[in-house]
Scaffold this motif. Structure first.
Motif, PDB file in Angstrom:
ATOM      1  N   VAL A   1     -43.407  13.689  72.649  1.00 17.33           N
ATOM      2  CA  VAL A   1     -42.084  14.329  72.767  1.00 17.33           C
ATOM      3  C   VAL A   1     -42.228  15.846  72.829  1.00 17.33           C
ATOM      4  N   GLU A   2     -43.112  16.401  72.000  1.00 17.66           N
ATOM      5  CA  GLU A   2     -43.306  17.845  72.051  1.00 17.66           C
ATOM      6  C   GLU A   2     -43.861  18.271  73.398  1.00 17.66           C
ATOM      7  N   GLN A   3     -44.774  17.480  73.951  1.00 17.00           N
ATOM      8  CA  GLN A   3     -45.366  17.829  75.240  1.00 17.00           C
ATOM      9  C   GLN A   3     -44.306  17.824  76.346  1.00 17.00           C
ATOM     10  N   ILE A   4     -43.349  16.921  76.257  1.00 17.73           N
ATOM     11  CA  ILE A   4     -42.240  16.914  77.217  1.00 17.73           C
ATOM     12  C   ILE A   4     -41.457  18.221  77.128  1.00 17.73           C
ATOM     13  N   LEU A   5     -41.119  18.622  75.918  1.00 16.68           N
ATOM     14  CA  LEU A   5     -40.353  19.857  75.739  1.00 16.68           C
ATOM     15  C   LEU A   5     -41.177  21.089  76.082  1.00 16.68           C
ATOM     16  N   ALA A   6     -42.492  21.012  75.864  1.00 13.13           N
ATOM     17  CA  ALA A   6     -43.358  22.160  76.149  1.00 13.13           C
ATOM     18  C   ALA A   6     -43.404  22.472  77.639  1.00 13.13           C
ATOM     19  N   GLY A   7     -43.008  21.501  78.465  1.00 11.89           N
ATOM     20  CA  GLY A   7     -42.959  21.749  79.901  1.00 11.89           C
ATOM     21  C   GLY A   7     -41.782  22.589  80.333  1.00 11.89           C
ATOM     22  N   HIS A   8     -40.912  22.928  79.387  1.00 13.19           N
ATOM     23  CA  HIS A   8     -39.732  23.745  79.686  1.00 13.19           C
ATOM     24  C   HIS A   8     -40.042  25.217  79.415  1.00 13.19           C
ATOM     25  N   SER A   9     -39.597  26.067  80.306  1.00  6.32           N
ATOM     26  CA  SER A   9     -39.930  27.498  80.186  1.00  6.32           C
ATOM     27  C   SER A   9     -39.278  28.172  78.983  1.00  6.32           C
ATOM     28  N   ASP A  10     -38.242  27.553  78.409  1.00  7.50           N
ATOM     29  CA  ASP A  10     -37.560  28.146  77.255  1.00  7.50           C
ATOM     30  C   ASP A  10     -38.051  27.594  75.926  1.00  7.50           C
TER      31      ASP A  10
ATOM     32  N   ARG B   1     -33.013  12.813  78.700  1.00  8.30           N
ATOM     33  CA  ARG B   1     -32.198  12.611  77.488  1.00  8.30           C
ATOM     34  C   ARG B   1     -32.642  13.568  76.383  1.00  8.30           C
ATOM     35  N   ILE B   2     -33.947  13.718  76.214  1.00 12.45           N
ATOM     36  CA  ILE B   2     -34.493  14.628  75.195  1.00 12.45           C
ATOM     37  C   ILE B   2     -34.109  16.070  75.493  1.00 12.45           C
ATOM     38  N   VAL B   3     -34.298  16.475  76.734  1.00 10.15           N
ATOM     39  CA  VAL B   3     -33.995  17.853  77.137  1.00 10.15           C
ATOM     40  C   VAL B   3     -32.506  18.150  76.984  1.00 10.15           C
ATOM     41  N   ALA B   4     -31.675  17.204  77.368  1.00  9.97           N
ATOM     42  CA  ALA B   4     -30.226  17.402  77.253  1.00  9.97           C
ATOM     43  C   ALA B   4     -29.804  17.528  75.795  1.00  9.97           C
TER      44      ALA B   4
ATOM     45  N   GLN C   1     -35.901  20.812  83.779  1.00  9.80           N
ATOM     46  CA  GLN C   1     -36.966  21.409  84.592  1.00  9.80           C
ATOM     47  C   GLN C   1     -38.011  20.334  84.852  1.00  9.80           C
ATOM     48  N   ASP C   2     -38.523  20.277  86.068  1.00  9.17           N
ATOM     49  CA  ASP C   2     -39.458  19.208  86.440  1.00  9.17           C
ATOM     50  C   ASP C   2     -40.751  19.237  85.628  1.00  9.17           C
ATOM     51  N   GLY C   3     -41.088  20.407  85.087  1.00  5.79           N
ATOM     52  CA  GLY C   3     -42.307  20.504  84.278  1.00  5.79           C
ATOM     53  C   GLY C   3     -42.268  19.623  83.043  1.00  5.79           C
ATOM     54  N   CYS C   4     -41.079  19.196  82.640  1.00  6.66           N
ATOM     55  CA  CYS C   4     -40.958  18.373  81.431  1.00  6.66           C
ATOM     56  C   CYS C   4     -41.501  16.961  81.610  1.00  6.66           C
ATOM     57  N   ILE C   5     -41.766  16.558  82.828  1.00 10.23           N
ATOM     58  CA  ILE C   5     -42.266  15.209  83.053  1.00 10.23           C
ATOM     59  C   ILE C   5     -43.713  15.199  83.528  1.00 10.23           C
ATOM     60  N   ASP C   6     -44.259  16.363  83.869  1.00  8.07           N
ATOM     61  CA  ASP C   6     -45.643  16.437  84.361  1.00  8.07           C
ATOM     62  C   ASP C   6     -46.556  16.906  83.238  1.00  8.07           C
ATOM     63  N   LEU C   7     -46.875  16.001  82.319  1.00  5.12           N
ATOM     64  CA  LEU C   7     -47.639  16.379  81.128  1.00  5.12           C
ATOM     65  C   LEU C   7     -49.064  16.804  81.457  1.00  5.12           C
ATOM     66  N   THR C   8     -49.655  16.250  82.489  1.00  2.45           N
ATOM     67  CA  THR C   8     -51.050  16.553  82.804  1.00  2.45           C
ATOM     68  C   THR C   8     -51.224  17.977  83.311  1.00  2.45           C
TER      69      THR C   8
END
Length: 512
Positions: free
Chosen positions: A296-305, A453-456, A463-470
């Motif tokens: 979950v943190e990695q998903i959020l870490a893909g967001h620039s904010d 759902r998490i980002v909202a 932001q699309d980066g939230c789904i590209d964990l690699t």
């Protein structure tokens, strides 16, 4: 040491006591000697180091500052100041002092290792790795330098380099159990390693912690090879070795969680309603360990904010500074809550002062959700959930660096998990939709839907980066470091089934 006839004897005796672990006895002698030797940097550094070991941090700081007034180039004094700052969780100051240590002693391997430790805690892993690489050059026969360098490379996702340096540590010390464990987690062991590890296990007889690491490493390797009976044999042995060293009673944690629920009732929450701090900066990710918090943190870490803070101890430290939790809570005032909140936000600023949001994925913060809601009514809370048996087995399969004492016995695990579930039900009854339940199984089966759902829930635009964990370049230090870089997949669903014959105690405990 010539200013008094007995000084030399007293100093030698103090050093012996210090080396044997009797820091209190040593410090008493140092205080006796201090009036006559307060101008001696060599004496003061011994006394300062002793003060640190006794947690006399202010005295240690003053002694180090005295050394620097006498000898501004004394790197060891900067080291003491750095250690004190680290113990006080002032990471930025610690990095500055350790940086001064390196500047005055650039060829000192430990200076660079200490600086790297502070930089890692500040999530500046690339810089930490460079200092550790240099430490390996300065101390090429020390296995620990290569091990520490490799752990940072692992956190950065530089897998091949990490493997090479873990192997180098093992060339220098074939019994380096931690390196074997890391290689197993990286899926980098070969069949020929098994007899080598087994031989190391025999040589380490009597060294329970190191033997436990090897058992966990062997369990991981046999699990990867789908030899589950052998894997569980080593799991049971490793957990048993750790458990016997702990003075742990799960009943105390059950009482703690029950007491928390009683303390934080609707009346207490109403008393402090609308009196918290406005900051929406923290995003708290809570739950049991091995429940998907890193994912979950990695998903959020893909967001620039969002800045990924990892597992932060800041909140627990700020709370326990105001008395025993939760007993002291009944005496707290609005001023107490604001003091805790401001200390916590200051710690976040030391970690990252620029990003609008910082994640704190310390799983055990579920114990503090009442405090969090009172202090930070605008903070977002995500609760990670996973199949109970998978969650508990995931804990049983992990030898944690610190804490999680409940995880080394099947009965303890079942009882702790049920107490945690009961407390979470209490929080939901108070806070409702303010807590977003995130199911691991849902995330891996419908990644983008759940990521949105998490980002909202966190009040952020997609932001699309939230789904590209690699694609993430951030360092991941937790037990999931190797797994999370594989991306989102369903490989770990129902991981417990091959172990069902061995975990009936756990299964029965969870269903009771």
């Amino acid at each position: 040491m010539t200013k008094h006839a007995s000084d030399e004897t007293d100093f030698r005796r103090a050093a012996e006591l210090q080396n044997s672990g009797d820091s209190a006895g040593a410090f008493a002698l140092y205080r006796k000697l201090y009036p006559r030797h307060q101008k001696s940097p060599e004496f003061l550094i011994h006394m300062a180091i002793c003060a640190v070991s006794l947690h006399k941090f202010e005295q240690a700081r003053k002694l180090a500052q005295s050394i620097l007034r006498l000898r501004p180039d004394a790197g060891s004094a900067y080291n003491v100041l750095g250690v004190v700052a680290m113990r006080e969780n002032d990471l930025a100051t610690a990095a500055k002092h350790f940086g001064d240590f390196v500047a005055h002693a650039p060829a000192h391997a430990d200076a660079r290792l200490n600086l790297a430790e502070a930089l890692n805690k500040l999530n500046r892993a690339e810089q930490a790795a460079e200092h550790q690489r240099r430490a390996c050059e300065l101390a090429p026969t020390r296995a620990d330098t290569f091990y520490l360098y490799a752990t940072t490379l692992r956190a950065l996702g530089r897998k091949d380099e990490a493997i090479r340096n873990f192997r180098r540590a093992l060339e220098l010390n074939p019994d380096y159990a931690g390196a074997w464990k890391m290689l197993a987690e990286l899926r980098a062991l070969a069949p020929a390693d098994i007899p080598t590890m087994t031989a190391a296990l025999e040589r380490l007889s009597g060294h329970d912690e190191e033997q436990a690491k090897l058992h966990f490493a062997l369990a991981t390797q046999f699990d990867q090879n789908k030899v589950y009976d052998q894997a569980f044999k080593h799991l049971d042995a490793g957990n048993g070795l750790v458990r016997k060293a702990l003075n742990y009673d799960v009943a105390k944690d059950e009482w703690l969680m029950s007491n928390i629920a009683t303390t934080f009732d609707a009346g207490w929450m109403e008393r402090f309603a609308s009196k918290g701090l406005d900051s929406p900066r923290p995003i708290f990710i809570v739950g049991m360990p091995r429940s998907g918090t890193t994912l979950v943190e990695q998903i959020l870490a893909g967001h620039s904010d969002v800045y990924a803070g990892d597992e932060l101890s800041f909140l627990a430290e700020a709370i326990t500074a105001h008395g025993e939790y939760p007993t002291a809570v009944r005496k707290w005032t609005q001023k107490t809550l604001h003091a805790i909140g401001k200390r916590y936000l200051s710690a976040l600023d030391n970690l990252n002062a620029d990003c609008p949001h910082v994640t704190d994925k310390m799983p055990s913060n579920f114990l503090y959700l009442g405090v969090i809601r009172a202090i930070f009514p605008n903070a977002r809370i995500l609760h990670c959930m996973r199949d109970p048996i998978d969650t508990c087995l995931g804990n049983y399969r992990q030898m944690f660096t610190v804490g999680q004492h409940f995880s080394y016995d099947q009965r303890d695990l079942a009882r702790y998990f049920k107490a945690y579930q009961t407390l979470m039900e209490h929080w939901r009854s108070l806070f409702g939709a303010a807590i977003l339940d995130v199911r691991y199984e849902d995330v891996v089966q419908a990644p983008e839907q759940q990521a949105r759902r998490i980002v909202a829930h966190c009040g952020l635009d997609w932001q699309d980066g939230c789904i590209d964990l690699t694609a993430s370049k951030r360092a991941v230090y937790t037990a999931s470091a190797a797994q999370v870089r594989d991306g989102i997949h369903t490989e770990y669903l129902e991981r417990w089934r091959p172990y069902a014959p061995h975990i009936q105690v756990l299964i029965d405990g969870l269903s009771a």
